[in-house]
Scaffold this motif. Structure first.
Motif, PDB file in Angstrom:
ATOM      1  N   LYS A   9      50.293  77.289 -17.198  1.00 44.20           N
ATOM      2  CA  LYS A   9      50.215  78.711 -16.839  1.00 44.20           C
ATOM      3  C   LYS A   9      49.630  78.882 -15.445  1.00 44.20           C
ATOM      4  N   PRO A  10      50.276  79.712 -14.597  1.00 42.92           N
ATOM      5  CA  PRO A  10      49.669  79.944 -13.285  1.00 42.92           C
ATOM      6  C   PRO A  10      48.351  80.706 -13.438  1.00 42.92           C
ATOM      7  N   GLY A  11      47.474  80.524 -12.467  1.00 40.17           N
ATOM      8  CA  GLY A  11      46.185  81.206 -12.539  1.00 40.17           C
ATOM      9  C   GLY A  11      46.296  82.700 -12.258  1.00 40.17           C
ATOM     10  N   LYS A  12      45.198  83.398 -12.463  1.00 35.50           N
ATOM     11  CA  LYS A  12      45.144  84.834 -12.170  1.00 35.50           C
ATOM     12  C   LYS A  12      44.420  85.049 -10.834  1.00 35.50           C
ATOM     13  N   ILE A  13      44.723  86.187 -10.221  1.00 36.04           N
ATOM     14  CA  ILE A  13      44.101  86.531  -8.951  1.00 36.04           C
ATOM     15  C   ILE A  13      43.178  87.728  -9.158  1.00 36.04           C
ATOM     16  N   PHE A  14      41.901  87.516  -8.984  1.00 34.75           N
ATOM     17  CA  PHE A  14      40.936  88.605  -9.151  1.00 34.75           C
ATOM     18  C   PHE A  14      40.607  89.164  -7.769  1.00 34.75           C
ATOM     19  N   ILE A  15      41.037  90.416  -7.545  1.00 41.78           N
ATOM     20  CA  ILE A  15      40.833  91.035  -6.236  1.00 41.78           C
ATOM     21  C   ILE A  15      39.709  92.060  -6.324  1.00 41.78           C
ATOM     22  N   LEU A  16      38.648  91.820  -5.574  1.00 43.03           N
ATOM     23  CA  LEU A  16      37.564  92.797  -5.505  1.00 43.03           C
ATOM     24  C   LEU A  16      37.748  93.595  -4.225  1.00 43.03           C
ATOM     25  N   SER A  17      37.862  94.892  -4.387  1.00 41.85           N
ATOM     26  CA  SER A  17      38.036  95.759  -3.235  1.00 41.85           C
ATOM     27  C   SER A  17      37.004  96.883  -3.317  1.00 41.85           C
ATOM     28  N   GLY A  18      36.948  97.690  -2.266  1.00 38.93           N
ATOM     29  CA  GLY A  18      35.961  98.771  -2.250  1.00 38.93           C
ATOM     30  C   GLY A  18      35.286  98.781  -0.894  1.00 38.93           C
ATOM     31  N   PRO A  19      34.473  99.799  -0.647  1.00 36.34           N
ATOM     32  CA  PRO A  19      33.855  99.947   0.672  1.00 36.34           C
ATOM     33  C   PRO A  19      33.011  98.757   1.091  1.00 36.34           C
ATOM     34  N   SER A  20      32.903  98.578   2.385  1.00 30.58           N
ATOM     35  CA  SER A  20      32.000  97.579   2.943  1.00 30.58           C
ATOM     36  C   SER A  20      30.588  97.875   2.451  1.00 30.58           C
ATOM     37  N   GLY A  21      29.915  96.866   1.955  1.00 28.19           N
ATOM     38  CA  GLY A  21      28.544  97.040   1.481  1.00 28.19           C
ATOM     39  C   GLY A  21      28.441  97.415   0.017  1.00 28.19           C
ATOM     40  N   SER A  22      29.582  97.592  -0.661  1.00 29.19           N
ATOM     41  CA  SER A  22      29.509  97.988  -2.079  1.00 29.19           C
ATOM     42  C   SER A  22      29.058  96.817  -2.950  1.00 29.19           C
ATOM     43  N   GLY A  23      29.213  95.584  -2.427  1.00 29.45           N
ATOM     44  CA  GLY A  23      28.709  94.425  -3.180  1.00 29.45           C
ATOM     45  C   GLY A  23      29.792  93.469  -3.669  1.00 29.45           C
ATOM     46  N   LYS A  24      30.986  93.536  -3.097  1.00 28.68           N
ATOM     47  CA  LYS A  24      32.106  92.670  -3.532  1.00 28.68           C
ATOM     48  C   LYS A  24      31.746  91.191  -3.391  1.00 28.68           C
ATOM     49  N   THR A  25      31.279  90.822  -2.205  1.00 29.09           N
ATOM     50  CA  THR A  25      30.970  89.412  -1.933  1.00 29.09           C
ATOM     51  C   THR A  25      29.836  88.926  -2.833  1.00 29.09           C
ATOM     52  N   THR A  26      28.825  89.761  -2.993  1.00 35.01           N
ATOM     53  CA  THR A  26      27.686  89.391  -3.843  1.00 35.01           C
ATOM     54  C   THR A  26      28.158  89.150  -5.278  1.00 35.01           C
ATOM     55  N   LEU A  27      28.992  90.051  -5.791  1.00 35.10           N
ATOM     56  CA  LEU A  27      29.465  89.911  -7.172  1.00 35.10           C
ATOM     57  C   LEU A  27      30.323  88.659  -7.339  1.00 35.10           C
ATOM     58  N   LEU A  28      31.232  88.427  -6.391  1.00 31.56           N
ATOM     59  CA  LEU A  28      32.126  87.263  -6.503  1.00 31.56           C
ATOM     60  C   LEU A  28      31.331  85.956  -6.388  1.00 31.56           C
ATOM     61  N   THR A  29      30.390  85.922  -5.456  1.00 31.05           N
ATOM     62  CA  THR A  29      29.577  84.709  -5.276  1.00 31.05           C
ATOM     63  C   THR A  29      28.777  84.409  -6.541  1.00 31.05           C
ATOM     64  N   ARG A  30      28.198  85.454  -7.120  1.00 29.87           N
ATOM     65  CA  ARG A  30      27.388  85.243  -8.339  1.00 29.87           C
ATOM     66  C   ARG A  30      28.261  84.844  -9.514  1.00 29.87           C
ATOM     67  N   LEU A  31      29.455  85.423  -9.586  1.00 30.90           N
ATOM     68  CA  LEU A  31      30.384  85.110 -10.679  1.00 30.90           C
ATOM     69  C   LEU A  31      30.736  83.622 -10.642  1.00 30.90           C
ATOM     70  N   ILE A  32      31.007  83.138  -9.440  1.00 27.94           N
ATOM     71  CA  ILE A  32      31.412  81.738  -9.278  1.00 27.94           C
ATOM     72  C   ILE A  32      30.245  80.792  -9.593  1.00 27.94           C
ATOM     73  N   LYS A  33      29.033  81.278  -9.412  1.00 29.94           N
ATOM     74  CA  LYS A  33      27.857  80.429  -9.702  1.00 29.94           C
ATOM     75  C   LYS A  33      27.563  80.343 -11.205  1.00 29.94           C
TER      76      LYS A  33
END
Ligand code: ADP
Ligand code: 5GP
Length: 198
Positions: A9-33
């Protein structure tokens, strides 16, 4: 799901979008950890012409390139989708995304609205779009200022002005996560991941 079945099965693509500073990078980094997620979710590293912020790492946070190199990559069709944000270019490298999806890996990306919409069109079945909402414009301002002391006033104003337009698009996304309390927002994002992942 058994490992053998998951391989086909091909993988899924989780796209986090939203305003700059809303916390997309923080959430994705923590999720991966997260120990239970680390092996099955990979962060896509974008290419950008924007200057590196203090603390950002080449090849981890972004591939920082000049305009000529960005144009060369575009011309060589090595960019899957791209955008121009406040005068700088940002793009998703095509090769790694295609390879990881084939391998059945789930991918995480932080994209602007244009990028989220383009990838949803390219991968209508595999893309899961999540809009990260800030609790308020005041909180957003404080977060953008706190993230990097070198961000100048003009850029902060531009990012906030864009944010006010961007939040209007939240209803077009598969999911919305309010990032007031980081722990709660992370828990919600985690739930979405386990519900949707390959
Ligand atoms: P984005 O990737 O959406 O631009 P970041 O993940 O870089 O946003 O977050 C911007 C800043 O806000 C960072 O300094 C981060 O540590 C901080 N931040 C993220 N989530 C929260 C939260 N729930 N409460 C307070 N600060 C937060
Ligand atoms: P920043 O300068 O804050 O790192 O990013 C600015 C905006 O560009 C954010 O909304 C971020 O998610 C988005 N972005 C980062 N990389 C890409 C990319 O490869 N493609 C698109 N479309 N947007 C991106």
């Amino acid at each position: 799901m058994k490992a053998s079945k998951r391989k086909n099965k091909p993988g899924k693509i989780f796209i986090l979008s939203g305003p700059s500073g809303s916390g997309k990078t923080t959430l994705l980094t923590r999720l991966i950890k997260d120990k239970k997620i680390a092996k099955s979710l990979v962060k896509s590293c974008s290419v950008t012409t924007r200057p590196r912020r203090p603390g950002e790492v080449q090849g981890k946070d972004y591939f920082f390139v000049g305009r000529d190199e960005f144009r060369r990559l575009l011309k060589a069709k090595k960019i899957l989708e791209w955008t121009r944000y406040l005068g700088y270019y940002y793009g998703t490298p095509k090769g790694p995304v295609e390879k990881l999806l084939k391998e059945g890996k789930n991918l995480g990306l932080c994209l602007d609205l244009k990028g989220a919409s383009t990838l949803k069109k390219i991968y209508p079945r595999n893309a899961v779009t999540i809009f990260v909402l800030p609790p308020s414009i005041g909180a957003l301002k404080a977060r953008i200022e706190g993230r990097c002391r070198e961000t100048n006033k003009k850029e902060i104003t531009q990012r906030l002005r864009l944010a006010q337009k961007e939040v209007l698009a939240a209803s077009h996304f598969d999911y919305r996560v309010l990032n007031r309390n980081l722990r709660v927002a992370l828990q919600e994002t985690r739930k979405i991941f386990f519900k949707e992942k390959t």
